[in-house]
Design a protein around this motif. Structure first.
Motif, mmCIF file in Angstrom:
data_model
loop_
_atom_site.group_PDB
_atom_site.id
_atom_site.type_symbol
_atom_site.label_atom_id
_atom_site.label_comp_id
_atom_site.label_asym_id
_atom_site.label_seq_id
_atom_site.Cartn_x
_atom_site.Cartn_y
_atom_site.Cartn_z
ATOM 1 N N GLN A 184 -8.236 28.113 -14.370
ATOM 2 C CA GLN A 184 -8.706 29.156 -13.459
ATOM 3 C C GLN A 184 -9.241 28.548 -12.160
ATOM 4 O O GLN A 184 -9.068 29.115 -11.086
ATOM 5 C CB GLN A 184 -9.772 30.002 -14.151
ATOM 6 C CG GLN A 184 -9.134 30.928 -15.165
ATOM 7 C CD GLN A 184 -10.146 31.684 -15.977
ATOM 8 O OE1 GLN A 184 -11.158 31.137 -16.395
ATOM 9 N NE2 GLN A 184 -9.888 32.947 -16.214
ATOM 10 N N GLN A 197 -16.672 31.329 -2.554
ATOM 11 C CA GLN A 197 -15.770 32.312 -3.152
ATOM 12 C C GLN A 197 -15.553 32.020 -4.632
ATOM 13 O O GLN A 197 -15.538 32.921 -5.457
ATOM 14 C CB GLN A 197 -14.425 32.307 -2.416
ATOM 15 C CG GLN A 197 -14.487 32.983 -1.062
ATOM 16 C CD GLN A 197 -13.208 32.804 -0.273
ATOM 17 O OE1 GLN A 197 -12.566 31.752 -0.347
ATOM 18 N NE2 GLN A 197 -12.840 33.807 0.487
ATOM 19 N N LYS A 201 -16.442 34.972 -7.068
ATOM 20 C CA LYS A 201 -15.324 35.671 -7.708
ATOM 21 C C LYS A 201 -15.083 35.208 -9.141
ATOM 22 O O LYS A 201 -14.525 35.941 -9.928
ATOM 23 C CB LYS A 201 -14.030 35.430 -6.912
ATOM 24 C CG LYS A 201 -14.126 35.752 -5.446
ATOM 25 C CD LYS A 201 -13.831 37.202 -5.189
ATOM 26 C CE LYS A 201 -13.802 37.473 -3.703
ATOM 27 N NZ LYS A 201 -13.949 38.894 -3.414
ATOM 28 N N LEU A 202 -15.451 33.971 -9.447
ATOM 29 C CA LEU A 202 -15.133 33.461 -10.775
ATOM 30 C C LEU A 202 -16.362 33.079 -11.599
ATOM 31 O O LEU A 202 -16.603 33.647 -12.656
ATOM 32 C CB LEU A 202 -14.181 32.263 -10.656
ATOM 33 C CG LEU A 202 -13.828 31.572 -11.977
ATOM 34 C CD1 LEU A 202 -13.134 32.534 -12.923
ATOM 35 C CD2 LEU A 202 -12.937 30.358 -11.728
ATOM 36 N N PRO A 205 -19.142 36.190 -12.265
ATOM 37 C CA PRO A 205 -18.725 37.198 -13.251
ATOM 38 C C PRO A 205 -18.449 36.604 -14.633
ATOM 39 O O PRO A 205 -18.731 37.245 -15.643
ATOM 40 C CB PRO A 205 -17.459 37.808 -12.642
ATOM 41 C CG PRO A 205 -17.105 37.012 -11.460
ATOM 42 C CD PRO A 205 -18.287 36.216 -11.062
ATOM 43 N N ALA A 206 -17.920 35.365 -14.672
ATOM 44 C CA ALA A 206 -17.629 34.759 -15.973
ATOM 45 C C ALA A 206 -18.905 34.476 -16.765
ATOM 46 O O ALA A 206 -18.882 34.386 -17.985
ATOM 47 C CB ALA A 206 -16.825 33.471 -15.793
ATOM 48 N N ARG A 283 -18.525 48.528 -17.189
ATOM 49 C CA ARG A 283 -18.051 48.317 -15.831
ATOM 50 C C ARG A 283 -17.109 47.118 -15.740
ATOM 51 O O ARG A 283 -16.206 47.059 -14.928
ATOM 52 C CB ARG A 283 -19.248 48.085 -14.898
ATOM 53 C CG ARG A 283 -19.141 48.890 -13.621
ATOM 54 C CD ARG A 283 -20.296 48.581 -12.708
ATOM 55 N NE ARG A 283 -19.937 47.604 -11.705
ATOM 56 C CZ ARG A 283 -19.098 47.811 -10.715
ATOM 57 N NH1 ARG A 283 -18.487 48.957 -10.594
ATOM 58 N NH2 ARG A 283 -18.829 46.871 -9.829
ATOM 59 N N MET A 284 -17.336 46.118 -16.610
ATOM 60 C CA MET A 284 -16.514 44.916 -16.549
ATOM 61 C C MET A 284 -15.337 44.971 -17.515
ATOM 62 O O MET A 284 -14.708 43.959 -17.794
ATOM 63 C CB MET A 284 -17.374 43.683 -16.826
ATOM 64 C CG MET A 284 -18.372 43.439 -15.695
ATOM 65 S SD MET A 284 -19.351 41.967 -15.910
ATOM 66 C CE MET A 284 -18.155 40.688 -15.570
ATOM 67 N N GLY A 285 -15.061 46.181 -18.026
ATOM 68 C CA GLY A 285 -13.832 46.364 -18.785
ATOM 69 C C GLY A 285 -13.805 45.721 -20.150
ATOM 70 O O GLY A 285 -12.737 45.435 -20.662
ATOM 71 N N TYR B 108 -8.361 37.578 -14.981
ATOM 72 C CA TYR B 108 -9.789 37.750 -15.221
ATOM 73 C C TYR B 108 -9.993 39.000 -16.076
ATOM 74 O O TYR B 108 -9.595 40.084 -15.680
ATOM 75 C CB TYR B 108 -10.547 37.921 -13.896
ATOM 76 C CG TYR B 108 -10.604 36.686 -13.035
ATOM 77 C CD1 TYR B 108 -9.900 35.539 -13.383
ATOM 78 C CD2 TYR B 108 -11.353 36.663 -11.881
ATOM 79 C CE1 TYR B 108 -9.950 34.410 -12.595
ATOM 80 C CE2 TYR B 108 -11.416 35.540 -11.080
ATOM 81 C CZ TYR B 108 -10.714 34.417 -11.435
ATOM 82 O OH TYR B 108 -10.767 33.302 -10.662
ATOM 83 N N PRO B 109 -10.627 38.845 -17.236
ATOM 84 C CA PRO B 109 -10.771 40.002 -18.118
ATOM 85 C C PRO B 109 -11.637 41.107 -17.522
ATOM 86 O O PRO B 109 -11.547 42.244 -17.948
ATOM 87 C CB PRO B 109 -11.421 39.410 -19.377
ATOM 88 C CG PRO B 109 -11.998 38.094 -18.967
ATOM 89 C CD PRO B 109 -11.175 37.609 -17.821
ATOM 90 N N TRP B 110 -12.464 40.755 -16.538
ATOM 91 C CA TRP B 110 -13.370 41.771 -15.986
ATOM 92 C C TRP B 110 -12.750 42.503 -14.797
ATOM 93 O O TRP B 110 -13.373 43.358 -14.205
ATOM 94 C CB TRP B 110 -14.702 41.139 -15.583
ATOM 95 C CG TRP B 110 -14.573 40.033 -14.585
ATOM 96 C CD1 TRP B 110 -14.498 40.162 -13.225
ATOM 97 C CD2 TRP B 110 -14.499 38.634 -14.855
ATOM 98 N NE1 TRP B 110 -14.365 38.934 -12.649
ATOM 99 C CE2 TRP B 110 -14.386 37.977 -13.617
ATOM 100 C CE3 TRP B 110 -14.536 37.878 -16.030
ATOM 101 C CZ2 TRP B 110 -14.284 36.581 -13.511
ATOM 102 C CZ3 TRP B 110 -14.442 36.502 -15.924
ATOM 103 C CH2 TRP B 110 -14.322 35.868 -14.685
ATOM 104 N N PHE B 151 -6.875 47.279 -17.907
ATOM 105 C CA PHE B 151 -7.473 45.949 -18.007
ATOM 106 C C PHE B 151 -6.512 45.033 -18.766
ATOM 107 O O PHE B 151 -5.696 45.507 -19.563
ATOM 108 C CB PHE B 151 -8.821 46.025 -18.728
ATOM 109 C CG PHE B 151 -9.936 46.475 -17.831
ATOM 110 C CD1 PHE B 151 -10.518 45.577 -16.943
ATOM 111 C CD2 PHE B 151 -10.378 47.785 -17.845
ATOM 112 C CE1 PHE B 151 -11.539 45.980 -16.097
ATOM 113 C CE2 PHE B 151 -11.394 48.205 -16.989
ATOM 114 C CZ PHE B 151 -11.978 47.298 -16.118
#
Lengths: 288, 275
Positions: A184, A197, A201-202, A205-206, A283-285, B108-110, B151
């Motif tokens: 990633q 960034q 972006k990574l 959230p991770a 929200r984060m699926g 990205y899973p989110w 998703f």
């Protein structure tokens, strides 16, 4: 209902054990009284007398429950005897310490992940900090903050609470910010992403699942820290002060009621954090 | 099914071959490891023209992935020269020359599928409207129209990999680098995605570098097959495929296809007899 059954069985078992222990511990006083009066009561006569003492060694559940109820609902919530009032004071301290702990934990984790030198210098100290008993440090923090001219206990309490709560956040966030795998990171590199960034972006959230997992531990730690911060002599507000008051004046019921009030507060806080986590997950699926 | 004459390509590609897209001369890469230096690439010479579909095939450890990573500026050669569009790989990366697809989709899973495809666009600073338009376009290109709001976990492995191809296509890189993109998928899905990649290649005219260890996959897809062998990683054979650009699945039963497969196999075996 099927999930509640095992929990209820365990709860009933604990209550039974508690009653048995109350009888056993409070009987000593009953026998002493009887001996002084020259009587020798049977066990059946002793048991009722262990259930309603003024100052029992171990108050039975119903006594604690009624005292707790009286403290929560029996008076105006602004009264100095109200557990709602003292609970709110503790809650306020916990939130301040929790927030400070999050800021400290996340900030340090960011620095540790970004700078190798921070990893080598700060991390060992963070671990050592947790081996020092908080009860030893709490009075010192109070004295120092007093010396610095800080009025009241709010600030030192928050510092004591954050001293405990920053650590789980720090450890989890270091792991979370390092969670993205090489692939990633490579992908972002091929897009020419900047360091900022990559973080936004990574990495950030991770790290969220790790963050929320640590919050549950951190909020409980902040509560413990706050109560410890309320213990040293001089405190008049908060559940910690109530607990100390109870033990100083030989009123175990006050201590026990405060103890359970803080357990209820801890439960509410953890439920609240869990709710925030659920909302964030949605929200984060995250798969329901 | 009529098969075109070997070596014939009547689409004007020859004219633009004047400047190669990728040019490697005497490329060497030595990794310093705890067990001492490891020669990952040795004296690699390679020229890739515009619009070529190049497959890199070889056993594990032959440096095929490493070579692809060098082209993408993810590794830096320790010797020789390597240019991409006449620039160094790093410069080419800054000019957004590459779309890279890994074996794992790495979504990205989110983020939703559309959100994932939008990611490189956000990083490169495309404006909102442009982002939406491009996401729509590439979703259509990989036949995932209507899946933008899902998703990743709601999609099958093959669909996830298609989304990751869409992500690589979104910013108009003219080189698509794919590192065993279908290695983790079953054969039926793989066949279908191979067909789709060919269609995509025909429609977009991109230059594609494709790492695989499947001989049929390499022969079916490529205009140029680079056969590599390990210890040290080097090129043992480069085969310019005589197959036409238009390739239905049953081309795999043709005599040419079998002949090329045979030559690839021979090349792989020759590389192996060395150690």
């Amino acid at each position: 209902m099927r999930r509640a059954a095992p929990v209820l069985v365990v709860l009933l078992g604990l209550i039974a054990l508690w009653y048995a222990a109350s009888v056993w511990m409070n009987a000593t006083w009953v026998y002493d009284q009887a001996a002084r009066a020259g009587e020798s009561p049977t066990l059946m006569e002793v048991i009722p007398q262990t259930m309603a003492q003024e100052r029992p060694l171990l108050p039975p559940p119903h006594q604690v429950a009624s005292r707790l109820w009286e403290g929560l609902a029996g008076q105006a919530i602004t009264s100095k005897r109200s557990l709602v009032y003292h609970g709110f004071v503790t809650f306020r301290g916990t939130m301040a310490g929790f927030a400070l702990g999050i800021v400290l934990g996340v900030g340090l984790a960011m620095a540790i992940v970004r700078f190798r030198v921070m990893d080598m210098s700060v991390m060992p100290w963070a671990i050592i900090s947790q081996t020092v008993p908080i009860v030893a440090i709490a009075p010192m923090i109070l004295v120092v903050s007093n010396q610095l001219g800080i009025q009241g206990r709010e600030v030192p309490k928050a510092i004591i609470a954050s001293y405990l709560s920053f650590f789980p956040v720090l450890v989890s966030m270091v792991k979370g910010l390092r969670a993205p795998d090489q692939m990633q990171l490579d992908l972002l590199k091929t897009w020419g992403a900047s360091e900022g960034q990559t973080f936004r972006k990574l990495r950030l959230p991770a790290s969220m699942p790790y963050f929320f997992a640590s919050l549950k531990v951190a909020v409980a730690a902040a509560l413990v820290g706050t109560i410890v911060g309320e213990l040293p002599t001089g405190a008049v507000e908060g559940l910690g002060a109530r607990m100390l008051l109870g033990s100083q004046y030989g009123e175990p019921l006050i201590t026990w009621a405060a103890l359970f009030a803080s357990a209820i507060l801890a439960g509410i806080l953890i439920l609240a954090v869990g709710l925030v986590e659920r909302l964030a997950n949605r929200r984060m699926g995250v798969r329901a | 099914m009529k098969i075109g004459r070997p070596g014939r390509r009547d689409d004007g590609v020859k004219d633009t071959l004047s400047q190669p897209v990728v040019e490697a001369r005497g490329l060497n890469l030595v990794f310093q490891t705890a067990d001492g230096p490891v020669q990952a690439l040795k004296d690699v010479d390679l020229t890739v023209g515009k619009g070529d579909f190049v497959s890199f095939i070889g056993p594990s450890g032959c440096g095929k992935t490493t070579l692809l990573r060098c082209i993408a500026a993810l590794e830096h050669p320790t010797g020789g020269t390597l240019t991409v569009n006449g620039m160094t790989p790093d410069e080419a990366r800054r000019k957004r020359a590459y779309g890279y697809v890994f074996q794992a989709a790495g979504l990205y899973p989110w983020r939703t599928i559309a959100g994932n495809i939008r990611l490189p666009l956000e990083i490169m600073g495309f404006d909102r409207a442009e982002q939406e338009a491009r996401v729509e376009r590439v979703l259509e290109l990989v036949e995932l129209k209507g899946f933008g709001r899902k998703f990743p976990w709601q999609l099958s492995g093959g669909m996830q990999q298609r989304a990751s191809i869409a992500r690589a296509l979104a910013f108009d890189a003219d080189i698509l680098l794919m590192d065993e993109p279908f290695g983790a998928l079953d054969e039926i899905v793989r066949d279908r995605l191979n067909e789709e990649v060919l269609k995509l290649w025909a429609r977009t005219g991109k230059t594609i570098g494709f790492v695989t260890h499947s001989i049929p996959e390499a022969v079916y897809l490529s205009t140029k097959i680079v056969v590599m062998s390990p210890r040290p990683g080097r090129i043992t054979d480069v085969i310019d495929s005589p197959l036409p650009r238009e390739r239905p699945l049953d081309i795999r039963d043709s005599r040419e296809f079998i002949e090329i497969s045979h030559r690839v196999r021979e090349g792989l075996r020759a590389g192996h007899s060395d150690d």
